[in-house]
Design a protein around this motif. Structure first.
Motif, mmCIF file in Angstrom:
data_model
loop_
_atom_site.group_PDB
_atom_site.id
_atom_site.type_symbol
_atom_site.label_atom_id
_atom_site.label_comp_id
_atom_site.label_asym_id
_atom_site.label_seq_id
_atom_site.Cartn_x
_atom_site.Cartn_y
_atom_site.Cartn_z
ATOM 1 N N ARG A 1 22.133 14.474 5.531
ATOM 2 C CA ARG A 1 22.677 14.403 4.171
ATOM 3 C C ARG A 1 23.378 13.074 3.918
ATOM 4 N NH1 ARG A 1 24.499 19.813 5.411
ATOM 5 N NH2 ARG A 1 23.113 21.356 4.478
ATOM 6 N N GLN A 2 23.830 12.437 4.995
ATOM 7 C CA GLN A 2 24.455 11.122 4.881
ATOM 8 C C GLN A 2 23.414 9.999 4.907
ATOM 9 O OE1 GLN A 2 27.728 10.441 4.495
ATOM 10 N NE2 GLN A 2 28.372 12.571 4.542
ATOM 11 N N GLY A 3 22.148 10.350 4.961
ATOM 12 C CA GLY A 3 21.097 9.341 5.004
ATOM 13 C C GLY A 3 20.780 8.843 6.394
ATOM 14 N N GLN A 4 21.340 9.455 7.425
ATOM 15 C CA GLN A 4 21.111 9.024 8.805
ATOM 16 C C GLN A 4 20.094 9.961 9.463
ATOM 17 O OE1 GLN A 4 24.876 8.155 10.920
ATOM 18 N NE2 GLN A 4 25.909 8.482 8.972
ATOM 19 N N HIS A 5 18.866 9.936 8.956
ATOM 20 C CA HIS A 5 17.902 10.915 9.437
ATOM 21 C C HIS A 5 17.450 10.616 10.863
ATOM 22 C CE1 HIS A 5 15.351 7.752 7.706
ATOM 23 N NE2 HIS A 5 14.407 8.150 8.523
ATOM 24 N N ARG A 6 17.394 9.357 11.266
ATOM 25 C CA ARG A 6 17.013 9.052 12.648
ATOM 26 C C ARG A 6 18.043 9.601 13.630
ATOM 27 N NH1 ARG A 6 11.783 8.502 12.434
ATOM 28 N NH2 ARG A 6 11.134 6.996 10.843
ATOM 29 N N GLU A 7 19.312 9.460 13.283
ATOM 30 C CA GLU A 7 20.364 10.010 14.144
ATOM 31 C C GLU A 7 20.289 11.536 14.180
ATOM 32 O OE1 GLU A 7 20.677 7.802 11.858
ATOM 33 O OE2 GLU A 7 21.600 6.001 12.730
ATOM 34 N N ALA A 8 19.926 12.139 13.046
ATOM 35 C CA ALA A 8 19.778 13.601 13.014
ATOM 36 C C ALA A 8 18.641 14.046 13.937
ATOM 37 C CB ALA A 8 19.511 14.065 11.579
ATOM 38 N N SER B 1 13.637 20.955 8.692
ATOM 39 C CA SER B 1 14.462 20.874 7.477
ATOM 40 C C SER B 1 15.015 19.475 7.293
ATOM 41 C CB SER B 1 15.605 21.893 7.561
ATOM 42 O OG SER B 1 15.107 23.206 7.703
ATOM 43 N N CYS B 2 15.454 18.864 8.394
ATOM 44 C CA CYS B 2 15.955 17.487 8.319
ATOM 45 C C CYS B 2 14.856 16.535 7.868
ATOM 46 C CB CYS B 2 16.506 17.047 9.674
ATOM 47 S SG CYS B 2 18.013 17.890 10.201
ATOM 48 N N ALA B 3 13.647 16.742 8.386
ATOM 49 C CA ALA B 3 12.529 15.864 8.026
ATOM 50 C C ALA B 3 12.175 16.017 6.548
ATOM 51 C CB ALA B 3 11.328 16.170 8.909
ATOM 52 N N VAL B 4 12.187 17.260 6.041
ATOM 53 C CA VAL B 4 11.879 17.491 4.633
ATOM 54 C C VAL B 4 12.952 16.854 3.757
ATOM 55 C CG1 VAL B 4 11.722 19.266 2.855
ATOM 56 C CG2 VAL B 4 10.525 19.573 5.026
ATOM 57 N N TYR B 5 14.216 17.021 4.143
ATOM 58 C CA TYR B 5 15.321 16.456 3.363
ATOM 59 C C TYR B 5 15.227 14.928 3.341
ATOM 60 C CZ TYR B 5 20.047 16.158 1.434
ATOM 61 O OH TYR B 5 21.119 15.922 0.620
ATOM 62 N N ALA B 6 14.795 14.344 4.457
ATOM 63 C CA ALA B 6 14.698 12.883 4.550
ATOM 64 C C ALA B 6 13.413 12.348 3.921
ATOM 65 C CB ALA B 6 14.762 12.449 6.015
ATOM 66 N N GLY B 7 12.487 13.233 3.528
ATOM 67 C CA GLY B 7 11.215 12.787 2.989
ATOM 68 C C GLY B 7 10.365 12.079 4.022
ATOM 69 N N ASP B 8 10.450 12.547 5.253
ATOM 70 C CA ASP B 8 9.754 11.909 6.379
ATOM 71 C C ASP B 8 8.499 12.719 6.705
ATOM 72 O OD1 ASP B 8 8.913 10.664 8.637
ATOM 73 O OD2 ASP B 8 10.739 10.997 9.799
ATOM 74 N N GLU B 9 7.386 12.351 6.097
ATOM 75 C CA GLU B 9 6.159 13.123 6.280
ATOM 76 C C GLU B 9 5.646 13.053 7.710
ATOM 77 O OE1 GLU B 9 1.875 13.649 4.040
ATOM 78 O OE2 GLU B 9 2.698 11.650 4.351
ATOM 79 N N GLU B 10 5.838 11.925 8.367
ATOM 80 C CA GLU B 10 5.365 11.783 9.743
ATOM 81 C C GLU B 10 5.996 12.841 10.643
ATOM 82 O OE1 GLU B 10 5.397 8.528 13.403
ATOM 83 O OE2 GLU B 10 6.340 8.050 11.481
ATOM 84 N N THR B 11 7.326 13.002 10.529
ATOM 85 C CA THR B 11 8.005 14.001 11.355
ATOM 86 C C THR B 11 7.631 15.413 10.914
ATOM 87 O OG1 THR B 11 9.833 12.446 11.657
ATOM 88 C CG2 THR B 11 10.255 14.747 12.200
ATOM 89 N N CYS B 12 7.464 15.628 9.614
ATOM 90 C CA CYS B 12 7.038 16.945 9.138
ATOM 91 C C CYS B 12 5.721 17.355 9.791
ATOM 92 C CB CYS B 12 6.879 16.929 7.615
ATOM 93 S SG CYS B 12 8.436 16.959 6.701
ATOM 94 N N VAL B 13 4.768 16.436 9.818
ATOM 95 C CA VAL B 13 3.466 16.739 10.405
ATOM 96 C C VAL B 13 3.600 16.990 11.903
ATOM 97 C CG1 VAL B 13 1.206 15.757 10.932
ATOM 98 C CG2 VAL B 13 2.174 15.505 8.642
ATOM 99 N N ALA B 14 4.434 16.179 12.580
ATOM 100 C CA ALA B 14 4.600 16.340 14.025
ATOM 101 C C ALA B 14 5.195 17.698 14.369
ATOM 102 C CB ALA B 14 5.487 15.224 14.565
ATOM 103 N N ILE B 15 6.195 18.134 13.612
ATOM 104 C CA ILE B 15 6.818 19.435 13.896
ATOM 105 C C ILE B 15 5.877 20.573 13.523
ATOM 106 C CG2 ILE B 15 8.777 20.922 13.350
ATOM 107 C CD1 ILE B 15 10.411 18.392 12.880
#
Length: 873
Positions: A594-601, A629-643
């Motif tokens: 939520r703080q924009g630190q999706h890599r750290e999450a 959920s973190c990947a969806v919130y961050a808009g990170d499609e690569e991680t969404c697909v991996a999970i």
């Protein structure tokens, strides 16, 4: 004039800006830009490094010098000034390149050569930097020797320059070449250039003896030709110490010559080292190195073995005398400091006399004094490596890898002009002011790794109690702030996240909760596949030691990877149950994203997954759902697909996992590049082939259970192909799906759209036939959707809207309008039903009608539709 007024009034900031404005009014005046830059830099040396004020001053000066160079690329003064600014900005690589350009124009300028030396070992590739600086000095020396003078441009070449020059040979570990250059240039500085025959005399250093006994046997030498003091007595003490070091580094064949130099460096003569106390440390280090080398040699002959032991002990005793001298100078004159370097030397002496406990104290104290000290870690690792306990070897591995990381990050500065770390320079402080002391270690800063074997068990127990108390305090703070943080209090959020971070880091630093490779990765010791270190070690001995320890710690072939984890894992840590720890991990990950630190999450989720504590199916499912959920919130499609691939492959292969894959990619508001990527396509295709193989076996073998084909999987792969415009291939999979579920509205809709899009492609051969097929499937979808839409206006709107869009797609706007009107005539969709796939489409339909009216020239109709359907109330 205005600048002069502000300068007189003390408004220096305004004065600088006035000069910059004046320079812009005459942009072709190179001298004015240079003067402005020099004025801006006045007083920069008094500013603290890293401050915003200093960075702004350097930025202005850099811009002024750059403007001057844009006008005159050959202006040496502007280029040299810009190089100086870049060096002050700590951009060593760029500064080195800039100084090289200056040197191309002024090859005999000694100031430029010195500046190149100043930045050479701060660049990423130290060996390359050292080679460049060494070459610059050698060319200058050759020129001066040829001219028969010591006077270079801007300054005189003197002993201080020789000291800098030979340091680069130490960095490159070119001991023989360094010794040869040292002797040649020293001879030149002492006025004996004519005695070139000494260049051929490389096996010993008799040229620099105090007496002529050995020199008289050399052809060409004439007693009295040059003053006696230009031989042995003319060699400065620190350079003779350097000769001792080089002879020691060249191997056991030169120990005799090294001892001759050492005899002239009497540790009982304090006045001898009055001007060069720093060289004492180099002597001590090499004495211990020689002692270690002699101790490691194990000759078969008992007499030779005894002799080696005696020589090793003699080196230790001599080193102890120099240690006493070092300590005496530090305590009486203050010219030396009892810093980390001294503590390491003292620790090595303690090891030599068998006092490992005292040595351990010295090495740990050295790391506490200078947390970036490499040699302290290496010596501590050597001591731990020899222990039989697994714990000692583990700590040795951590220490060696930490040393390699430090070396890769900043390199080993072998005494060359390092004012930022407060190391000694080859000839004392830099010109222009006293050197700054090394910044002391922050006592409040916690290191991730602290040796657990801290002298005794009581001290370790006390440390565990302190860490438990700190964890309890942070957990209580989290509970206290949780309510306010959930209500949106920013201060409470910050406090909660800080406490959560401390707890997560504490858990991750507990070795028993992680496999060995995951534990060292958390500590920053990254390894490549196959276990090889990813750190580029410049010191091959360090690399060899790391590999040896890794092999000793690695499990035997066929065993589980990593260090054995105790079977009886406790149910809590620091008094907190493991279920609560998992909540802390996942909630902290949510806060980070939520703080924009999706890599750290992701790192936090990864740490939770890697732990040996949460290995049940329920826990791993929860971790991956949170990760998704973190990947969806961050808009990170690569991680969404991996999970999603994890769920399809490892957790619950089947319809639900395939639908989850589609849903995650749908709600992720990013382009579909990863949804349609090659790896995703291949993965789904492998799933289909696996399913086909099982179906074929069930058809041929009645004992094999028939699981049937999965419509969802076939449809997903069809959609992937559809999105990549491979319509013909997509139709094949839609057809397979339709053969299983012919009345599925989604399949019919997808098939119809695939035919229509294929018909619109330039390669289509029978466009009319393809459109007919497409609308046949679309109207089958339309009828089935309306039939299944009792009291569901959202579904009816969807059916009308999709047919209208299909007609718009092929340019039949008159037919599209009729279906858009049907959307507007439907009932409103209840707000509670506005979920994915159930949104009210009236606004979209009205917008499309308005656009068509406007494009056809019906402005009045466009206005009516807008006022009726598109005005927000």
């Amino acid at each position: 004039m205005l600048s002069a007024v502000h300068d007189t009034m003390g408004n220096r900031e305004k004065a600088v800006w006035c000069k910059i404005s004046a320079a812009h009014l005459k942009p072709r005046d190179v001298g004015n830009w240079i003067h402005t830059a020099e004025y801006a830099l006045e007083g920069v040396d008094e500013m603290e490094e890293g401050t915003k004020e200093r960075d702004e001053v350097l930025g202005r000066a850099y811009a002024c010098y750059t403007q001057a160079l844009e006008t005159d690329r050959s202006n040496v003064q502007a280029r040299e000034g810009r190089a100086d600014v870049i060096m002050m900005q700590a951009n060593s690589s760029k500064a080195l390149r800039e100084y090289q350009k200056v040197l191309d124009q002024k090859p005999w300028n000694i100031r430029t050569v010195r500046n190149i030396a100043d930045v050479a070992l701060d660049v990423k590739n130290q060996r390359k930097g050292a080679d460049i600086a060494k070459g610059a000095y050698r060319r200058l020396v050759d020129h001066l020797m040829e001219e028969g003078t010591y006077e270079a441009e801007e300054d005189r070449f003197d002993w201080s320059d020789l000291r800098i020059y030979v340091e680069f040979f130490s960095t490159l570990e070119q001991w023989k070449e360094g010794l040869r250059e040292l002797k040649e240039i020293a001879r030149w500085l002492l006025g004996r250039t004519e005695e070139k025959f000494w260049d051929e005399w490389e096996m010993d250093d008799r040229e620099w003896d105090l007496g002529d006994d050995r020199r008289t046997g050399v052809p060409g030498f004439m007693v009295g030709r040059f003053p006696h003091e230009t031989y042995g007595q003319g060699m400065p003490v620190d350079l003779r110490a350097k000769m001792f070091v080089y002879r020691c580094k060249m191997g056991p064949d030169f120990d005799y010559e090294a001892n001759l130099h050492l005899q002239l460096l009497d540790p009982d003569n304090e006045q001898l080292f009055e001007h060069f106390p720093d060289c004492i440390r180099d002597i001590i280090v090499n004495l211990f190195d020689r002692s270690d080398r002699l101790s490691a040699e194990k000759p078969d002959d008992p007499q030779k073995a005894q002799q080696k032991a005696v020589e090793a002990q003699r080196s230790v005793d001599t080193a102890q005398r120099y240690l006493s001298l070092y300590r005496h100078i530090a305590e009486t004159t203050g010219d030396l400091a009892l810093d980390a370097d001294y503590l390491v030397c003292q620790g090595r002496y303690n090891i030599a006399i068998g006092d490992k406990s005292a040595a351990e104290e010295c090495f740990i104290a050295a790391i506490e004094d200078d947390e970036d000290h490499i040699e302290a870690r290496v010596q501590l690792a050597k001591m731990y490596e020899g222990e039989e306990e697994q714990e000692g070897r583990e700590e040795a591995y951590l220490l060696v890898h930490e040393a390699m990381n430090l070396e890769a990050r900043k390199g080993i500065r072998l005494g060359l002009l390092s004012k930022r770390r407060g190391r000694r320079g080859p000839y004392g402080p830099r010109k222009g002011g006293p050197r700054k002391p090394r910044k002391p270690r922050d006592p409040n800063k916690k290191s991730r790794y602290v040796p657990r074997r801290l002298i005794n068990a009581e001290k370790r127990r006390q440390q565990e109690l302190e860490m438990t108390a700190e964890a309890t305090k942070n957990f209580a703070l989290m509970k206290e702030l949780e309510g306010a943080a959930l209500l949106g209090d920013d201060q409470a959020k910050t406090g909660w996240m800080k406490a959560a971070k401390e707890l997560v880091d504490d858990f991750r630093s507990y070795k028993q909760f992680y496999p060995w490779d995951k534990y060292i990765k958390f500590l920053g010791y990254v390894t490549e596949e196959g276990g090889q270190s990813a750190v580029p070690a410049r010191n091959m001995k360090l690399r060899a030691m790391e590999e040896r320890l890794r092999q000793n710690l690695a499990p035997a072939e066929g065993q589980d990877q990593g260090i054995k984890i105790p079977v009886n894992i406790p149910q809590e840590h620091r008094g907190i149950p493991f279920s609560t720890w998992l909540d802390i991990f996942l909630n902290y990950a949510f806060s980070l994203v939520r703080q924009g630190q999706h890599r750290e999450a992701y790192v936090v989720c990864h740490a939770a997954r890697d732990s040996v504590v949460w290995t049940t199916i329920e826990n791993t499912f929860l971790i991956h759902v949170a990760w998704a959920s973190c990947a969806v919130y961050a808009g990170d499609e690569e991680t969404c697909v991996a999970i999603a691939r994890y769920f399809m492959r490892d957790y619950m292969p089947g319809t639900d996992s395939y639908r989850m894959f589609s849903a995650m990619c749908r709600v992720c508001q990013t382009p579909v590049s990863w949804y349609t990527s090659g790896p995703a396509q291949k993965f789904i295709l492998r799933q289909i082939k696996t399913m086909d193989n099982i179906v074929m076996k069930s058809n041929n073998d009645p004992d094999t259970p028939d699981i049937g084909l999965d419509v969802c999987l076939l449809t997903i792969y069809g959609h992937i192909l559809f999105t990549t415009t491979s319509y013909t291939y997509a139709l094949s999979y839609f057809a397979r799906a339709a053969s299983i579920d012919p009345n599925n509205c989604l399949i019919n809709l997808s098939t119809g759209l695939a035919y229509i899009h294929y018909a619109l492609k330039r390669q289509a051969t029978n466009r009319q036939y393809l459109l007919t097929q497409g609308f046949a499937f679309l109207f089958r979808y339309y009828r089935d959707r309306l039939k299944d839409s009792d009291n569901k206006p959202a579904r009816r709107q969807e059916a009308h809207f999709n047919i209208a869009r299909a007609y718009s797609l092929i340019g039949l706007q008159n037919l599209a309008v009729d279906y858009y009107r049907k959307v507007l005539d439907e009932e409103d969709v209840p707000e509670e039903g506005c979920l994915i796939g159930s949104e009210d489409l009236k606004t979209e339909a009205a917008y499309n009608i308005r656009s068509m009216c406007y494009l056809l020239g019906d402005v009045e109709g466009s206005k009516v539709v807008t006022e009726r359907w598109m005005v927000l109330e």
